[in-house]
Design a protein around this motif. Sequence first.
Motif, mmCIF file in Angstrom:
data_model
loop_
_atom_site.group_PDB
_atom_site.id
_atom_site.type_symbol
_atom_site.label_atom_id
_atom_site.label_comp_id
_atom_site.label_asym_id
_atom_site.label_seq_id
_atom_site.Cartn_x
_atom_site.Cartn_y
_atom_site.Cartn_z
ATOM 1 N N GLU A 124 91.721 14.575 -4.673
ATOM 2 C CA GLU A 124 90.483 13.830 -4.450
ATOM 3 C C GLU A 124 89.525 14.549 -3.506
ATOM 4 O O GLU A 124 88.380 14.145 -3.386
ATOM 5 N N ASN B 100 77.325 19.127 -11.352
ATOM 6 C CA ASN B 100 77.060 17.771 -11.814
ATOM 7 C C ASN B 100 78.323 16.966 -11.530
ATOM 8 O O ASN B 100 79.208 17.455 -10.830
ATOM 9 N N GLU B 101 78.429 15.779 -12.068
ATOM 10 C CA GLU B 101 79.573 14.923 -11.744
ATOM 11 C C GLU B 101 80.873 15.366 -12.401
ATOM 12 O O GLU B 101 81.938 14.876 -12.058
ATOM 13 N N GLU B 102 80.806 16.329 -13.335
ATOM 14 C CA GLU B 102 82.001 16.783 -14.035
ATOM 15 C C GLU B 102 82.363 18.243 -13.765
ATOM 16 O O GLU B 102 83.497 18.639 -13.979
ATOM 17 N N GLN C 146 86.003 14.450 -12.373
ATOM 18 C CA GLN C 146 85.196 13.270 -12.629
ATOM 19 C C GLN C 146 84.603 12.777 -11.317
ATOM 20 O O GLN C 146 85.266 12.844 -10.277
ATOM 21 N N ASP C 147 83.384 12.300 -11.381
ATOM 22 C CA ASP C 147 82.704 11.741 -10.211
ATOM 23 C C ASP C 147 82.693 12.722 -9.032
ATOM 24 O O ASP C 147 82.929 12.358 -7.888
ATOM 25 N N LEU C 148 82.418 14.004 -9.329
ATOM 26 C CA LEU C 148 82.424 15.043 -8.298
ATOM 27 C C LEU C 148 81.137 14.992 -7.484
ATOM 28 O O LEU C 148 80.048 14.840 -8.043
ATOM 29 N N HIS C 149 81.280 15.120 -6.189
ATOM 30 C CA HIS C 149 80.143 15.142 -5.273
ATOM 31 C C HIS C 149 80.370 16.221 -4.227
ATOM 32 O O HIS C 149 81.458 16.323 -3.662
ATOM 33 N N LYS D 185 84.298 16.101 -3.220
ATOM 34 C CA LYS D 185 85.116 14.908 -3.365
ATOM 35 C C LYS D 185 84.928 14.335 -4.751
ATOM 36 O O LYS D 185 83.873 14.471 -5.357
ATOM 37 N N GLY D 186 85.963 13.692 -5.253
ATOM 38 C CA GLY D 186 85.986 13.100 -6.580
ATOM 39 C C GLY D 186 87.392 13.234 -7.130
ATOM 40 O O GLY D 186 88.339 13.467 -6.387
ATOM 41 N N ILE D 187 87.538 13.098 -8.412
ATOM 42 C CA ILE D 187 88.835 13.300 -9.058
ATOM 43 C C ILE D 187 88.850 14.729 -9.590
ATOM 44 O O ILE D 187 88.144 15.052 -10.547
#
Length: 94
Positions: free
Chosen positions: A18, A32-34, A50-53, A67-69
């Motif tokens: 994460e 981007n978020e992916e 997924q949901d990357l920041h 952070k993200g998956i």
Amino acid sequence: MDDQKIMGTGKVELISREELRLSGVKDVHSFNEETVILETHLGLLTIGGQDLHIVKLNLEGGELEVKGIIDSFVYSDESSLFKKGEGIFSRLFK
């Protein structure tokens, strides 16, 4: 940090899939978020998930925190991705 830049080293720390902390980062090419594509001292690094920041970016210090998956991170040799007259996206999406 100057020693790190001279030696061309990097550090990867993955926490519970994460949070990804990196050192040796030279530039962020796209995100981007992916997908996050960045240039490190060890070559191009593609982070997938997924949901990357990007929560921290310090190019002077060569540090990045995402952070993200996190599903994957893959190093690529820059010379294999760039041929004369071709950009990164034309090579990635062939």
